[in-house]
Design an enzyme around this catalytic site. Structure first.
Site, PDB file in Angstrom:
ATOM      1  N   GLU A   1       9.936  13.590  66.834  1.00 56.68           N
ATOM      2  CA  GLU A   1      10.617  12.320  67.084  1.00 56.68           C
ATOM      3  C   GLU A   1      10.205  11.219  66.113  1.00 56.68           C
ATOM      4  O   GLU A   1      11.043  10.415  65.705  1.00 56.68           O
ATOM      5  CB  GLU A   1      10.363  11.861  68.529  1.00 56.68           C
ATOM      6  CG  GLU A   1      10.960  12.757  69.589  1.00 56.68           C
ATOM      7  CD  GLU A   1      12.476  12.886  69.471  1.00 56.68           C
ATOM      8  OE1 GLU A   1      13.121  11.962  68.917  1.00 56.68           O
ATOM      9  OE2 GLU A   1      13.016  13.914  69.911  1.00 56.68           O
TER      10      GLU A   1
ATOM     11  N   SER B   1       1.413  13.054  36.493  1.00 55.91           N
ATOM     12  CA  SER B   1       2.730  12.893  37.094  1.00 55.91           C
ATOM     13  C   SER B   1       3.710  12.201  36.158  1.00 55.91           C
ATOM     14  O   SER B   1       4.773  12.729  35.843  1.00 55.91           O
ATOM     15  CB  SER B   1       2.609  12.106  38.402  1.00 55.91           C
ATOM     16  OG  SER B   1       3.868  11.862  38.969  1.00 55.91           O
ATOM     17  N   GLN B   2       3.372  10.996  35.691  1.00 55.50           N
ATOM     18  CA  GLN B   2       4.254  10.290  34.769  1.00 55.50           C
ATOM     19  C   GLN B   2       4.109  10.807  33.339  1.00 55.50           C
ATOM     20  O   GLN B   2       5.091  10.889  32.598  1.00 55.50           O
ATOM     21  CB  GLN B   2       3.966   8.786  34.807  1.00 55.50           C
ATOM     22  CG  GLN B   2       4.415   8.087  36.079  1.00 55.50           C
ATOM     23  CD  GLN B   2       5.928   7.983  36.203  1.00 55.50           C
ATOM     24  OE1 GLN B   2       6.649   7.952  35.212  1.00 55.50           O
ATOM     25  NE2 GLN B   2       6.407   7.925  37.435  1.00 55.50           N
TER      26      GLN B   2
ATOM     27  N   ILE C   1      -9.134   4.711  36.128  1.00 55.65           N
ATOM     28  CA  ILE C   1      -9.919   5.169  34.977  1.00 55.65           C
ATOM     29  C   ILE C   1      -9.456   4.534  33.665  1.00 55.65           C
ATOM     30  O   ILE C   1     -10.079   4.736  32.627  1.00 55.65           O
ATOM     31  CB  ILE C   1      -9.903   6.705  34.849  1.00 55.65           C
ATOM     32  CG1 ILE C   1      -8.553   7.207  34.339  1.00 55.65           C
ATOM     33  CG2 ILE C   1     -10.281   7.374  36.165  1.00 55.65           C
ATOM     34  CD1 ILE C   1      -8.571   8.674  33.960  1.00 55.65           C
TER      35      ILE C   1
ATOM     36  N   SER D   1      23.977   7.453  66.826  1.00 53.46           N
ATOM     37  CA  SER D   1      24.709   7.205  68.069  1.00 53.46           C
ATOM     38  C   SER D   1      24.710   5.719  68.416  1.00 53.46           C
ATOM     39  O   SER D   1      23.866   4.950  67.929  1.00 53.46           O
ATOM     40  CB  SER D   1      24.072   7.990  69.215  1.00 53.46           C
ATOM     41  OG  SER D   1      22.790   7.443  69.523  1.00 53.46           O
TER      42      SER D   1
ATOM     43  N   HIS E   1       2.662   0.763  34.804  1.00 51.94           N
ATOM     44  CA  HIS E   1       2.319  -0.114  35.928  1.00 51.94           C
ATOM     45  C   HIS E   1       1.403  -1.192  35.376  1.00 51.94           C
ATOM     46  O   HIS E   1       0.544  -0.917  34.537  1.00 51.94           O
ATOM     47  CB  HIS E   1       1.626   0.691  37.023  1.00 51.94           C
ATOM     48  CG  HIS E   1       1.172  -0.105  38.207  1.00 51.94           C
ATOM     49  ND1 HIS E   1       1.929  -1.119  38.767  1.00 51.94           N
ATOM     50  CD2 HIS E   1       0.040  -0.037  38.952  1.00 51.94           C
ATOM     51  CE1 HIS E   1       1.280  -1.625  39.803  1.00 51.94           C
ATOM     52  NE2 HIS E   1       0.130  -0.992  39.922  1.00 51.94           N
TER      53      HIS E   1
END
EC number: 1.1.1.86
Length: 340
Positions: free
Chosen positions: A227, A28-29, A85, A252, A108
């Site tokens: 919902e 991914s990175q 890993i 609302s 990270h």
């Protein structure tokens, strides 16, 4: 503590110029960092084990090597393999090939902060952590901007580690939109807490609990799904765009009043105490050790958790409903596996 956002103009040194860069991992990175750095003129090679990711890297035009070969060739090594890993990969294939003055980077801080990986004192250790998944890092780069990133220095052997970190962030496009300086401790602990208590663990548990309350009260599962899960994206997008204020301006008056009245009944002081306990387990290393121990044992806990999650009623209901909603996006499992 207040921090200052930095941009391309603040990246004063082209610290990566003339350096051979090895991106370890093409998931991914990895694919995003590698392609963005190459597109900004840097000399990038890939180190990855044989398999789909190896083949994909070659298909994308990179010189692709084993991890050990790439580490030996490189001046700057960015480890973007999965957290669990990295220790074995580092000890077996990267550490034996490090030289004084090299730099090792991460997206990270997990393995450095919790000391699963210990880098020699004569090697720089830095971080570039884009705050988004790899496909977004790549896509926004191609669109001319980028994803904000955190950067940090854990070990400055050469005196150039901060310059390397900032130039890396510039190379992947993050300095176009903003950089924040942090520490390995702060990034690691905050990132894990955010994932566990709010973004992943907290959110999915909240959705699941809401679904169960409605269905146990006799409401149709399909309506309950809409919902408590389907509409979540609409609300999160508003918060993402303009904070709680924009969200509350967009709903609302009934929904806003219910927000103020009932939110604190759900997220009580006891929930905050539970969150503090989660944070404590992150800070003291319990979570990290449990996670790594499970990986080394063959992932029995993670496998069981995945099986349990896959069998939730809300997942089964959602899978059927999404078949009738092609506008929510295609789930391309093969592509996802290559990049993870």
């Amino acid at each position: 503590m207040a921090v200052t956002m930095e941009y391309e103009k603040d990246v004063k040194v082209a610290a990566l110029d003339g350096k051979k860069i090895a991106v370890i991992g093409y998931g991914s990175q990895g694919h995003a960092h590698a392609q963005n750095l190459r597109d900004t003129g840097h000399d990038v090679i890939i180190g990855v084990r044989p398999g789909k990711s190896f083949d994909k890297a070659k298909e994308d035009g990179f010189d692709t090597y084993t991890v050990a070969e790439a580490a030996k060739l490189a001046d700057v090594i960015m480890i973007l393999a999965p957290d669990e890993i990295q220790q074995d990969l580092y000890e077996a294939e990267i550490a034996p090939n490090l030289e004084a003055g090299n730099a090792v980077g991460f997206a990270h801080g997990f393995n450095i902060h919790f000391e699963f990986i210990k880098v020699p004192a004569d090697v720089d250790v830095f971080m570039c952590a884009p705050k988004g998944p790899g496909h977004l890092v790549r896509r926004t780069f191609e669109e001319g901007f980028g994803v904000p990133a955190l950067y940090a220095v854990y070990q400055d052997a050469t005196g150039n580690a901060k310059d390397i970190a900032m130039d890396w962030c510039k190379g992947v496009g993050s300095a176009r939109v903003g950089l924040l300086e942090t520490t390995y401790k702060e990034e690691t602990e905050e990132d894990l807490f955010g994932e566990q208590a709010v973004l992943c663990g907290g959110l999915t548990a909240l959705i699941e609990a809401g679904f169960e309350v409605l269905t146990e009260a006799g409401y149709a599962p399909e309506l309950a799904y809409f919902e408590v899960l389907h509409e979540m994206k609409l609300i999160v997008d508003l918060i993402y765009e303009g904070g709680f204020k924009k969200m509350r301006q967009s709903i609302s008056n009934t929904a806003e009043y219910g927000d103020y009245v009932s939110g604190p009944r759900v997220i009580t002081e006891q929930v905050k105490e539970n969150m503090k306990a989660v944070l404590a387990d992150i800070q003291n290393g319990k979570f990290a050790n449990d996670f790594v121990d499970d990986y080394k044992a063959g992932r029995p806990k993670l496998t069981a958790y995945r099986e349990q999650a896959a069998n939730l009623e809300i997942e089964k209901v959602g899978a059927e409903l999404r078949k009738a909603m092609p506008f929510v996006g295609k789930n391309d499992d093969d592509a996802f596996k290559i990049y993870n």
